[in-house]
Structure formats: structure tokens, C-alpha cells
Design a protein around this motif. Structure first.
Motif, PDB file in Angstrom:
ATOM      1  N   TYR A   1      80.079  51.221 112.942  1.00 26.58           N
ATOM      2  CA  TYR A   1      81.511  50.924 112.795  1.00 26.58           C
ATOM      3  C   TYR A   1      81.810  49.499 113.235  1.00 26.58           C
ATOM      4  N   HIS A   2      81.079  48.993 114.243  1.00 26.92           N
ATOM      5  CA  HIS A   2      81.302  47.629 114.723  1.00 26.92           C
ATOM      6  C   HIS A   2      80.929  46.615 113.645  1.00 26.92           C
ATOM      7  N   THR A   3      79.830  46.856 112.931  1.00 26.88           N
ATOM      8  CA  THR A   3      79.418  45.958 111.859  1.00 26.88           C
ATOM      9  C   THR A   3      80.450  45.958 110.730  1.00 26.88           C
ATOM     10  N   ILE A   4      80.962  47.155 110.390  1.00 26.69           N
ATOM     11  CA  ILE A   4      81.971  47.264 109.324  1.00 26.69           C
ATOM     12  C   ILE A   4      83.241  46.533 109.731  1.00 26.69           C
ATOM     13  N   SER A   5      83.675  46.727 110.977  1.00 27.30           N
ATOM     14  CA  SER A   5      84.886  46.080 111.452  1.00 27.30           C
ATOM     15  C   SER A   5      84.742  44.557 111.452  1.00 27.30           C
TER      16      SER A   5
END
Length: 334
Positions: free
Chosen positions: A29-33
């Protein structure tokens, strides 16, 4: 519902369609954000390219578009009220410090009089230093909070983490920090033609800006524009139809108007006196102008005595002040 980075992370591991589109990549999720935050312009350009592709293969004609809006919750939990509450807490701590300082001063005087031991004096000095450090810290925090509150008030914002957000009411009646996202959708392909984000909580003034942006992005004015009653505002409709589009928008629902129609009650406008005449030939005179749901209305009201003994009172009004009607300023009451 897949607008959150954590949900997208979960779907990349569960949803077969998304796994195919992602070629089995499973970003966190951090990479997507971070990707969405760092590549906003590229994402928007990708959307434009996909829309142009749909138009090129005639899957999206854009001749008939439907306009609608939705509230999107903002990332703004801390409000101006919370900052002000924090300010009150800091003031309370400062008051506590001052009272502690007064007590400490009395202890110092007492220690001098009683000539206490050197260890006791060192303990008092250490306490003084601690209280002084706390005072400086609290005063610094108070100054920072005062500047933040003044900045938010001058900008008209009520939220800390997302100062552009505004308080909006959702369908369930709750009020949250949010944005109003407007979308124009192609009728045949059900694909999005264009979107825009606004801080206006109502849709009533959004029709013309959305259609103008669609015309600017696609270089084509839609032939037909569809929208719900929330967009029924005369000046916006006139502006869109002036561009060459035809609008189909229902009138806003009105329970009182429906009852009047059912009971055969109608009001006629007298232009000479700027009043409305009821079926019993009593006048409803102009009283004031008021804003309601983002539109300006003229308010007309009958005299209480005219309605008190009227034979149609039970079907017409229950108000002790007499029958009232609201007239959209741009158009005649319908």
C-alpha cells in the motif's frame, strides 16, 4: 470502493482481473500511495490518452453525457475545533506552571529561612530548571498553535491536515471533511469523459463548469446533457444551452407542490403588484429574499387572518402565520 491504497493492495492479491492487469505484481500500500502522490500529472495524462483512444475507436462518442457528483471523504481528522481545544489545554498547563512557580518561590523563601541542607537546595534548583523548561516549551507550542489557527481562519479552512477540504453532509446525515467530485459520463459506453473536483458542497452551480471543461478537453460540445434535480438552476442551464447542448433536468421534488396539485390548488402571479393570488382570491405579498440550497428565492406570504377562516386551510397550510410560497428568483414559481 477501491480508492484506498490498502484496498488496492488487497485486491492485487485477490481479484483475478486486477492480478491480470497488474501482471501478478503485488505492490504494498505504501508503494501504491507513493506512486499516486509522485505521478499525479502522469496519471491524469494516462486517463486523457485512454479517453482519446475510446473516442478514436468510437466506443465513446460524447454526444450524450450524464453529469453527477459524489462526496469523497478528505484526509482531515483534526479540525480547527481540536486545535482550539489544544490551545485551552496549553493555557491550563501554563496556569499550572505559574501556580507551581509561586509554590516553588515560597519553598525557596522557606529554605533560606530554615537554612536547609545543600542537597535540598540542589533539589529545589533542579525543580526550578524543570519548570522553566516546561514553561518555555508550552509558550513555544502556544505561539505555534496561535499562528496555525490564525492561518486556517484567514484561509477559511476548518481542517489541519487538509486545509482545502470543507465540511459536507453525506447521504446518511453525517458531516465530514470532504470534496465534491463531479463526473461527466458517456451515455453509450458508460465511461468517464471528464472529472473535476470542487469544494462547493452543492451541485446546483456545477453544471456549466463541468460541461465547459468537457468541451475544452474533448473539443466537442455534447449534444445532450442529463442531470438530476440537484442541477436545476436556471442560469447554469441557460449557459449550457447557449453552448449548443440540450439539457434534460427534472424539477426539484416538492411535497407541498405535489399536495397542491392533488388538491387542485394553484397560485397566479400578479405582475403589477408582484404578488400571488390563491384560489380564494387572497393575496400572498412579497416579504423577503432568502438563499436555499445555493439558489436565491423570493418569499411570498399571506396574511394570517386571510388563512385562519379559509375553507381550504386544511388542504393548503397548517402554519399559524399563513401560507408561504418560495419562488426561484430566476424563474416563475412552478
Amino acid at each position: 470502493r477501491l480508492n484506498g491504497s490498502r484496498r488496492l493492495e488487497g485486491e492485487a492479491k485477490r481479484n483475478l482481473e486486477m492480478m491480470y492487469l497488474m501482471r501478478n505484481l503485488r505492490p504494498s500500500y505504501h508503494t501504491i500511495s507513493s506512486f499516486r502522490k509522485d505521478n499525479g500529472p502522469a496519471v491524469r495524462e494516462c486517463f486523457r490518452c485512454f479517453r482519446d483512444f475510446l473516442r478514436a475507436v468510437r466506443l465513446q462518442t460524447g454526444s450524450v453525457v450524464a453529469v453527477d457528483g459524489t462526496k469523497v471523504k478528505a484526509n482531515a481528522e483534526k479540525s480547527l475545533r481540536m486545535l482550539e481545544d489544544r490551545m485551552e489545554a496549553v493555557d491550563a498547563k501554563l496556569d499550572s506552571y505559574l501556580s507551581s512557580s509561586d509554590e516553588q518561590d515560597s519553598y525557596d523563601e522557606l529554605s533560606e529561612r530554615l537554612e536547609e541542607s545543600e542537597s535540598r537546595t540542589e533539589s529545589l534548583e533542579e525543580t526550578n530548571r524543570r519548570l522553566e523548561d516546561e514553561r518555555l516549551r508550552l509558550e513555544s507550542e502556544k505561539k505555534r498553535l496561535e499562528e496555525r489557527i490564525a492561518s486556517m481562519k484567514s484561509a477559511g479552512s476548518a481542517f489541519v491536515h487538509d486545509p482545502d477540504a470543507r465540511t459536507m453532509q453525506f447521504a446518511d446525515g453525517s458531516k465530514k471533511a470532504a470534496y465534491n467530485v463531479q463526473a461527466a459520463v458517456d451515455k453509450d459506453s458508460h465511461t468517464i469523459v471528464d472529472t473535476t473536483v470542487t469544494t462547493d458542497p452543492n451541485d446546483i452551480h456545477q453544471l456549466a463548469p463541468v460541461v465547459e471543461k468537457v468541451a475544452e478537453e474533448t473539443e466537442t460540445v455534447p449534444e445532450v446533457v442529463l442531470a438530476d434535480g440537484g442541477y436545476n438552476e436556471d442560469s447554469n442551464i441557460e449557459k449550457v444551452e447557449g453552448m449548443g447542448a440540450e439539457c434534460f433536468i427534472p424539477e426539484v421534488g416538492n411535497a407541498q407542490r405535489a399536495r397542491d396539485t392533488e388538491n387542485g390548488i394553484a397560485f397566479c402571479h400578479d405582475k403589477a403588484s408582484d404578488s400571488y393570488v390563491c384560489p380564494c382570491e387572497k393575496s400572498l405579498t412579497f416579504r423577503c429574499e432568502k438563499e436555499k440550497h445555493g439558489a436565491l428565492y423570493r418569499v411570498y406570504r399571506a396574511k394570517p387572518g386571510d388563512c385562519r377562516d379559509c375553507r381550504l386551510r386544511d388542504m393548503c397550510t397548517k402554519s399559524a402565520h399563513g401560507r408561504t410560497i418560495w419562488v426561484r428568483k430566476e424563474s416563475q414559481w412552478r
